[in-house]
Design a protein around this motif. Structure first.
Motif, short mmCIF file in Angstrom:
data_model
loop_
_atom_site.label_atom_id
_atom_site.label_comp_id
_atom_site.label_asym_id
_atom_site.label_seq_id
_atom_site.Cartn_x
_atom_site.Cartn_y
_atom_site.Cartn_z
N ALA A 1 18.80 -67.14 -10.03
CA ALA A 1 19.16 -65.96 -9.61
C ALA A 1 20.08 -65.50 -10.77
CB ALA A 1 19.71 -65.53 -8.40
N LEU A 2 20.18 -64.29 -11.35
CA LEU A 2 21.13 -63.89 -12.37
C LEU A 2 21.63 -62.44 -11.90
CD1 LEU A 2 18.88 -64.72 -15.39
CD2 LEU A 2 20.82 -65.93 -14.75
N ILE A 3 22.93 -62.54 -11.57
CA ILE A 3 23.43 -60.98 -11.22
C ILE A 3 24.76 -60.99 -11.98
CG2 ILE A 3 24.61 -60.14 -9.31
CD1 ILE A 3 23.25 -62.37 -7.68
N ALA A 4 24.94 -59.49 -12.55
CA ALA A 4 26.18 -59.35 -12.87
C ALA A 4 26.75 -58.25 -12.75
CB ALA A 4 26.15 -59.67 -14.54
N HIS A 5 28.14 -58.08 -12.31
CA HIS A 5 28.77 -56.60 -12.18
C HIS A 5 28.58 -55.75 -13.65
CE1 HIS A 5 31.23 -58.19 -8.64
NE2 HIS A 5 29.91 -57.52 -8.34
N ARG B 1 12.59 -58.49 -10.77
CA ARG B 1 13.81 -57.65 -10.42
C ARG B 1 13.67 -57.31 -8.83
NH1 ARG B 1 12.89 -53.12 -14.23
NH2 ARG B 1 14.95 -52.35 -13.34
N PHE B 2 14.99 -57.22 -8.23
CA PHE B 2 15.37 -57.00 -6.87
C PHE B 2 15.75 -55.33 -7.11
CE2 PHE B 2 15.39 -61.52 -6.18
CZ PHE B 2 14.13 -61.41 -5.39
N GLN B 3 16.16 -54.96 -6.16
CA GLN B 3 17.24 -53.52 -6.13
C GLN B 3 18.36 -54.03 -6.94
OE1 GLN B 3 16.27 -50.73 -5.33
NE2 GLN B 3 14.33 -51.28 -4.50
N SER B 4 19.12 -52.73 -7.22
CA SER B 4 20.22 -53.16 -7.93
C SER B 4 21.29 -53.71 -6.74
CB SER B 4 21.15 -52.00 -8.35
OG SER B 4 21.27 -50.84 -7.31
N GLY B 5 22.46 -54.33 -7.02
CA GLY B 5 23.29 -54.92 -5.80
C GLY B 5 23.62 -53.88 -4.90
N PRO B 6 24.19 -52.94 -5.36
CA PRO B 6 24.82 -51.79 -4.24
C PRO B 6 23.73 -51.37 -3.49
CG PRO B 6 25.80 -51.44 -6.40
CD PRO B 6 24.74 -52.23 -6.63
N LEU B 7 22.51 -51.54 -3.91
CA LEU B 7 21.26 -50.95 -2.97
C LEU B 7 20.50 -51.90 -2.32
CD1 LEU B 7 19.96 -48.25 -5.50
CD2 LEU B 7 21.41 -47.75 -3.64
N GLY B 8 21.24 -53.23 -2.19
CA GLY B 8 20.54 -54.13 -1.47
C GLY B 8 19.89 -55.30 -2.16
N GLY B 9 20.18 -55.33 -3.52
CA GLY B 9 19.47 -56.48 -4.31
C GLY B 9 20.36 -57.94 -4.16
N ASP B 10 21.75 -57.67 -3.97
CA ASP B 10 22.37 -58.99 -3.48
C ASP B 10 21.85 -59.71 -2.01
OD1 ASP B 10 24.09 -58.78 -5.73
OD2 ASP B 10 25.41 -57.57 -4.58
N GLN B 11 21.57 -58.87 -1.21
CA GLN B 11 20.95 -59.06 -0.01
C GLN B 11 19.65 -59.87 0.00
OE1 GLN B 11 21.37 -55.91 2.85
NE2 GLN B 11 23.45 -56.27 3.07
N GLU B 12 18.90 -59.06 -1.04
CA GLU B 12 17.37 -59.77 -1.25
C GLU B 12 17.51 -60.93 -1.58
OE1 GLU B 12 14.31 -56.41 -2.26
OE2 GLU B 12 16.30 -56.16 -3.40
N ILE B 13 18.44 -61.54 -2.60
CA ILE B 13 18.61 -62.62 -3.01
C ILE B 13 19.09 -63.67 -1.98
CG2 ILE B 13 20.31 -63.84 -4.73
CD1 ILE B 13 19.57 -61.86 -6.65
N THR C 1 19.28 -58.86 -9.82
CA THR C 1 19.29 -57.57 -9.54
C THR C 1 18.94 -56.58 -10.53
OG1 THR C 1 21.81 -57.71 -9.91
CG2 THR C 1 20.99 -58.22 -7.94
N GLY C 2 18.55 -55.33 -10.17
CA GLY C 2 18.00 -54.27 -10.87
C GLY C 2 18.15 -54.19 -12.40
N THR C 3 19.11 -53.62 -12.65
CA THR C 3 19.75 -53.49 -14.38
C THR C 3 19.88 -54.66 -15.04
OG1 THR C 3 20.78 -51.38 -13.48
CG2 THR C 3 21.35 -52.14 -15.57
#
Length: 136
Positions: free
Chosen positions: A4-8, A51-63, A34-36
């Motif tokens: 999983a790759l995530i970045a603010h 790609r999942f949703q963006s973090g604020p829209l639930g992507g963190d929760q999907e991961i 996450t999305g973007t």
């Protein structure tokens, strides 16, 4: 391995550069983001990224849900510790799940480099044992 790759927002460029630098290693694994972040990584590298949703829209929760099902092997999350995040509880929950399920987690470039180099050496083969046990 599933990574999983995530970045603010203020760290997205750093993560894209990081994936570009280690593209040959990442190309051998399944990437999730996450999305973007996922869009930007795919655009810069042509690597396939789920790609999942963006973090604020639930992507963190999907991961997080995949982590809870032991279906994620590593998380690289370039966090911005100096900017308040509206979804901070989701971020905290994701980090907690990594600890609960012993999922390797990097929250900065230094740790991410150690994990990726270890991945390249085969240091994470123990994750395959976990997957084999789950299949039985």
């Amino acid at each position: 391995m599933k990574i999983a790759l995530i970045a603010h927002d203020k760290k997205k460029n750093d993560l894209v550069q990081f994936v570009m630098a280690y593209q040959p290693i990442f190309s051998e694994h399944q990437l999730f983001a996450t999305g973007t972040t996922g869009f930007r990584i795919n655009e810069a590298t042509d690597l396939p990224v789920h790609r999942f949703q963006s973090g604020p829209l639930g992507g963190d929760q999907e991961i997080g849900a995949l982590i809870a099902k032991n279906e994620m092997d590593m998380v690289i999350f370039f966090r911005d510790p100096l900017t308040a995040q509206p979804h901070e509880p989701d971020i905290t929950a994701l980090i907690r799940l990594c600890d609960v399920y012993s999922i390797p987690l990097a929250t900065n470039m230094g740790t991410a480099e150690i994990l990726v180099r270890g991945l390249d050496r085969g240091d994470f083969q123990w994750r395959n044992v976990i997957h084999e046990k789950k299949e039985k």
